[in-house]
Design a protein around this motif. Sequence first.
Motif, mmCIF file in Angstrom:
data_model
loop_
_atom_site.group_PDB
_atom_site.id
_atom_site.type_symbol
_atom_site.label_atom_id
_atom_site.label_comp_id
_atom_site.label_asym_id
_atom_site.label_seq_id
_atom_site.Cartn_x
_atom_site.Cartn_y
_atom_site.Cartn_z
ATOM 1 N N ALA A 32 4.504 9.354 1.944
ATOM 2 C CA ALA A 32 5.102 8.876 0.615
ATOM 3 C C ALA A 32 6.196 8.123 1.050
ATOM 4 N N ALA A 34 8.689 5.902 -0.652
ATOM 5 C CA ALA A 34 9.674 5.635 -1.659
ATOM 6 C C ALA A 34 11.088 6.083 -0.906
ATOM 7 N N GLU A 122 4.054 2.208 -0.427
ATOM 8 C CA GLU A 122 4.675 3.396 -1.100
ATOM 9 C C GLU A 122 3.917 4.811 -1.180
ATOM 10 N N SER A 123 2.457 4.716 -1.331
ATOM 11 C CA SER A 123 1.792 5.843 -1.558
ATOM 12 C C SER A 123 0.528 5.719 -0.654
ATOM 13 N N ILE A 130 4.011 12.537 -3.571
ATOM 14 C CA ILE A 130 5.423 12.848 -3.945
ATOM 15 C C ILE A 130 6.386 12.612 -2.695
ATOM 16 N N SER A 131 7.316 11.713 -2.702
ATOM 17 C CA SER A 131 8.482 11.652 -1.847
ATOM 18 C C SER A 131 9.307 12.609 -1.622
ATOM 19 N N ALA A 135 9.906 10.897 -5.978
ATOM 20 C CA ALA A 135 9.387 9.601 -6.359
ATOM 21 C C ALA A 135 7.815 10.131 -6.444
ATOM 22 N N ARG A 136 7.151 9.657 -7.267
ATOM 23 C CA ARG A 136 5.741 10.043 -7.979
ATOM 24 C C ARG A 136 4.961 9.142 -7.996
ATOM 25 N N GLN A 140 5.429 5.372 -6.720
ATOM 26 C CA GLN A 140 6.637 6.035 -6.309
ATOM 27 C C GLN A 140 7.708 5.793 -7.211
ATOM 28 N N ASN A 190 13.055 -0.187 -3.675
ATOM 29 C CA ASN A 190 13.068 0.985 -2.572
ATOM 30 C C ASN A 190 14.521 1.746 -2.373
#
Length: 213
Positions: A32, A34, A122-123, A130-131, A135-136, A140, A190
């Motif tokens: 992840a 982010a 990002e993901s 989850i980073s 971030a989700r 993210q 970011n």
Amino acid sequence: MDAQSLRGGRRRDCLRAAAAMAMLGPLAWRDAAAGAQAEEPLADAVRTALSASIANSAPPKPGFTRIEDRLAYLRWLGAMSDKLKPRKAERQTRIEFLETLWYESKRASLQPELVLGLVQVESGFRKYAISSAGARGYMQVMPFWARLIGDGDVSRLFHMQTNLRFGCVILRHYLEREQGDLYMALGRYNGSRGRPEYPNAVLGARKQWLLSA
């Protein structure tokens, strides 16, 4: 929908997210990308506009007045589905994701291929990513956005359309802050404004999603 039904639906969403996270375990954290997107004070007018953009719900089904536009969309959907298949094997899940991403991208006046590139970086197209910064989801989204412009329910950031809507609205907000400078807006998204690594990664990933690529 009454308040009790709404609370029940949110509870079910939360339980599903928790169950998925439990099954994924440490894999939910892997790759992840982010950064530490900064929480910044928002003017009341900006907060109100962003909140309205998030709250204005609609099904992710496009409408076309010209048959040429519909055919172009269907060609895009088929081509993107083929490209996404190695990452999302189940066809219906893949199509629903692409329909929603296209809808939310266009709604925020963003290029869908750009958003696909951002999600990839990002993901890695993982819904429950989850980073390390918290971030989700696919785009993210940092939890503070749920409080700033949403209803405060962070668990909803794992809902596909909610996550894509937040991410697209936030990127559009940053583009407006940077007066249309995509490079700087991506850096702000970011939390690395002014540094080349993240914008270059997203713009490089975007090329993979262009129809000619």
